[in-house]
Design a protein around this motif. Structure first.
Motif, PDB file in Angstrom:
ATOM      1  N   SER A   1      -2.861   1.001  15.864  1.00  0.00           N
ATOM      2  CA  SER A   1      -1.721   0.829  16.888  1.00  0.00           C
ATOM      3  C   SER A   1      -1.154   1.712  15.662  1.00  0.00           C
ATOM      4  O   SER A   1      -1.872   2.638  15.229  1.00  0.00           O
ATOM      5  CB  SER A   1      -1.291  -0.675  15.682  1.00  0.00           C
ATOM      6  N   ARG A   2       0.300   2.405  15.316  1.00  0.00           N
ATOM      7  CA  ARG A   2       0.726   3.723  14.640  1.00  0.00           C
ATOM      8  C   ARG A   2       1.818   2.791  13.275  1.00  0.00           C
ATOM      9  O   ARG A   2       1.509   3.970  13.207  1.00  0.00           O
ATOM     10  CB  ARG A   2       1.728   3.834  15.821  1.00  0.00           C
ATOM     11  N   VAL A   3       0.232   2.066  12.635  1.00  0.00           N
ATOM     12  CA  VAL A   3       0.720   1.964  11.359  1.00  0.00           C
ATOM     13  C   VAL A   3       0.881   2.600   9.810  1.00  0.00           C
ATOM     14  O   VAL A   3       1.432   3.058   8.987  1.00  0.00           O
ATOM     15  CB  VAL A   3       0.232   0.638  11.018  1.00  0.00           C
TER      16      VAL A   3
ATOM     17  N   LEU B   1      -5.706  -3.632   6.721  1.00  0.00           N
ATOM     18  CA  LEU B   1      -5.007  -1.898   6.983  1.00  0.00           C
ATOM     19  C   LEU B   1      -6.076  -1.282   7.874  1.00  0.00           C
ATOM     20  O   LEU B   1      -5.856  -0.609   9.087  1.00  0.00           O
ATOM     21  CB  LEU B   1      -5.016  -2.110   5.422  1.00  0.00           C
ATOM     22  N   ARG B   2      -7.327  -1.145   7.985  1.00  0.00           N
ATOM     23  CA  ARG B   2      -8.328  -0.576   8.427  1.00  0.00           C
ATOM     24  C   ARG B   2      -8.082  -0.589   9.799  1.00  0.00           C
ATOM     25  O   ARG B   2      -8.599   0.549  10.608  1.00  0.00           O
ATOM     26  CB  ARG B   2      -9.679  -0.267   7.762  1.00  0.00           C
ATOM     27  N   ALA B   3      -8.739  -1.832   9.993  1.00  0.00           N
ATOM     28  CA  ALA B   3      -8.578  -2.281  11.484  1.00  0.00           C
ATOM     29  C   ALA B   3      -7.815  -1.498  12.378  1.00  0.00           C
ATOM     30  O   ALA B   3      -7.674  -1.433  13.589  1.00  0.00           O
ATOM     31  CB  ALA B   3      -9.099  -3.948  12.138  1.00  0.00           C
TER      32      ALA B   3
ATOM     33  N   VAL C   1      -7.451   6.498   3.907  1.00  0.00           N
ATOM     34  CA  VAL C   1      -7.682   5.090   4.424  1.00  0.00           C
ATOM     35  C   VAL C   1      -8.789   4.726   4.731  1.00  0.00           C
ATOM     36  O   VAL C   1      -9.465   3.971   4.458  1.00  0.00           O
ATOM     37  CB  VAL C   1      -6.564   3.958   5.058  1.00  0.00           C
ATOM     38  N   LEU C   2      -9.382   5.352   5.625  1.00  0.00           N
ATOM     39  CA  LEU C   2     -10.888   4.747   6.600  1.00  0.00           C
ATOM     40  C   LEU C   2     -11.880   5.423   5.343  1.00  0.00           C
ATOM     41  O   LEU C   2     -13.062   5.278   5.777  1.00  0.00           O
ATOM     42  CB  LEU C   2     -11.435   5.681   7.790  1.00  0.00           C
ATOM     43  N   GLY C   3     -11.389   6.536   4.995  1.00  0.00           N
ATOM     44  CA  GLY C   3     -12.537   7.493   3.370  1.00  0.00           C
ATOM     45  C   GLY C   3     -13.783   8.039   4.079  1.00  0.00           C
ATOM     46  O   GLY C   3     -14.792   8.047   4.058  1.00  0.00           O
TER      47      GLY C   3
ATOM     48  N   PHE D   1       0.699  -1.202   0.182  1.00  0.00           N
ATOM     49  CA  PHE D   1      -0.194  -0.103  -0.128  1.00  0.00           C
ATOM     50  C   PHE D   1       1.189   0.714   0.268  1.00  0.00           C
ATOM     51  O   PHE D   1       1.961   1.137   1.141  1.00  0.00           O
ATOM     52  CB  PHE D   1      -0.967  -0.119   0.668  1.00  0.00           C
ATOM     53  N   ALA D   2      -0.019   2.152  -1.178  1.00  0.00           N
ATOM     54  CA  ALA D   2       1.173   3.490  -0.836  1.00  0.00           C
ATOM     55  C   ALA D   2      -0.163   4.976  -0.972  1.00  0.00           C
ATOM     56  O   ALA D   2      -0.816   4.425  -1.712  1.00  0.00           O
ATOM     57  CB  ALA D   2       2.490   3.246  -1.375  1.00  0.00           C
TER      58      ALA D   2
END
Lengths: 229, 229
Positions: free
Chosen positions: A148-150, A141-143, A171-173, A12-13
């Motif tokens: 976390s700090r991803v 990723l969304r969860a 990312v969350l939209g 992902f980017a």
DNA sequence: GCAAAAGTGTTTGATATACACCCATGC
DNA sequence: GCATGGGTGTATATCAAACACTTTTGC
């Protein structure tokens, strides 16, 4: 008769789309042989040599796309017998990873006729079961953003809170409240002010932050200890 | 040279220990050949045939322990080159699952000289990297208790709230408030009153509940759709 | 001053926790 | 009645969300 073992990665980017809007994107590779010739697929390859699974994923990612991830985590292993089907092809079990790369790094990526960035949320029909895999990676990723700090994996060393918030929003939209976002990030201790600011814009100069590089981006419990996979 | 592929499973059940206290336990198999001869190991075997990974895990679990799980989920894949070492043994990549079985089911399990139940939180030194694997499975189980219904995997069809709470208390290792527990479980919609009660004890007869069998015990996002692994 | 984005404060509702209390049963 | 565990009520703290407001910059 042992199945074949392969490693693939969902990368992902955040990159500008054709309208210049930052979008969550994934580099995909065009299939140059059957089955699924011509379709887009996740970058990957067989597991060979004497490396750990993580090392194999990182190496494969580098070799197929030229990218170095800021975050890399095993996603899931897929091994349904039909997944590689088509004809009487041999069965393949894929250990799939997911990775985050910074926008700066993504710009340096190889892009050719056979490697292309596509928007994660409106993909065409991919090869094999790769649509399902990307969906699952997106879900994870969304969860993971929320506990976390991803998100820092998308950014460079220094960033403003607005940039960090933009990562979450894309990312969350959905839009996030400025004030509440600041408070929750500050309370989590995820960011460290560098003291510097970004000057030049016609508004109050935003402060720059870093994240604590001594702490890993996500708590993976007993798997945190490196070299234990 | 492809590595060998194996499937192993960390199986959890609540069983009385030597003092009669219900404890979180794991069935382990004694190694009857090198490497790690004589040590306890997770039940497992090679991946063969034409089944999905989930099916392979379920079958293997049945064949090695005689158990049918109430919950089964892929945990992680382990493939460090050193993990199978010892001598110049061939490399093994293990796709590990974790499972929950009810106490009733666990009592029916085969227990012999070579299959034994051991308490999850004070295991001896196991074969290979199986201590790490069990630690990780435990971590996942504890995390998942808090945001899913997997606890029902330990219980039978009908249960009282006290029994459900006991599951949480044993797995998490700390006492929970009776009233608050009831409220949070009721609010989550995880349980359905059957209308029946347990009579006979010298106290108010507790009500019996079931869980909604049409909903899966844990939300696994895109992987929820069955037959897609 | 004005526009724009940074940053702060305040109010509200939901949820978690602690703990006190009442209820139904067997003896 | 009394002991025992089932079940309910209530006050408090903590956290998430919504939204209004102040601050600092370039023009």
């Amino acid at each position: 008769m042992q199945p074949n073992l392969a490693i693939s990665t969902v990368i992902f980017a955040l990159r500008p789309d054709e309208n210049g809007r930052n979008t969550l994107m994934i580099p995909l590779v065009k299939r140059i042989r059957e089955p699924h010739l011509g379709k887009w697929a996740l970058p990957g390859g067989p597991l060979v040599g004497n490396e750990s699974l993580d090392e194999a994923a990182a190496r494969n990612l580098r070799e197929t796309t030229g990218l170095t991830p800021r975050y890399l985590e095993q996603l899931y292993s897929f091994g349904a017998p039909e997944r590689s089907a088509g004809a009487a092809a041999e069965r393949v079990v894929s250990i799939v990873y997911w990775a985050l790369v910074g926008t700066d790094e993504a710009d340096r990526a190889v892009e050719s006729e056979n490697v292309h960035w596509l928007a994660a949320d409106c993909l065409p029909e991919l090869a094999f079961d790769h649509n399902l895999i990307v969906e699952y990676a997106l879900w994870r990723l969304r969860a993971k953003l929320n506990y976390s700090r991803v998100a820092h994996g998308f950014l460079g060393e220094e960033f403003t809170l607005a940039q960090l918030r933009e990562v979450y929003e894309i990312v969350l939209g959905r839009p996030l409240d400025k004030g509440n976002f600041r408070r929750s990030v500050e309370a989590s201790g995820a960011i460290i002010p560098t003291g510097r600011v970004v000057a030049g814009a016609s508004n109050r100069p935003p402060a720059l932050y870093t994240y604590d590089k001594t702490r890993s981006l996500a708590d993976r419990g007993p798997l945190n200890k490196p070299s234990d996979y």
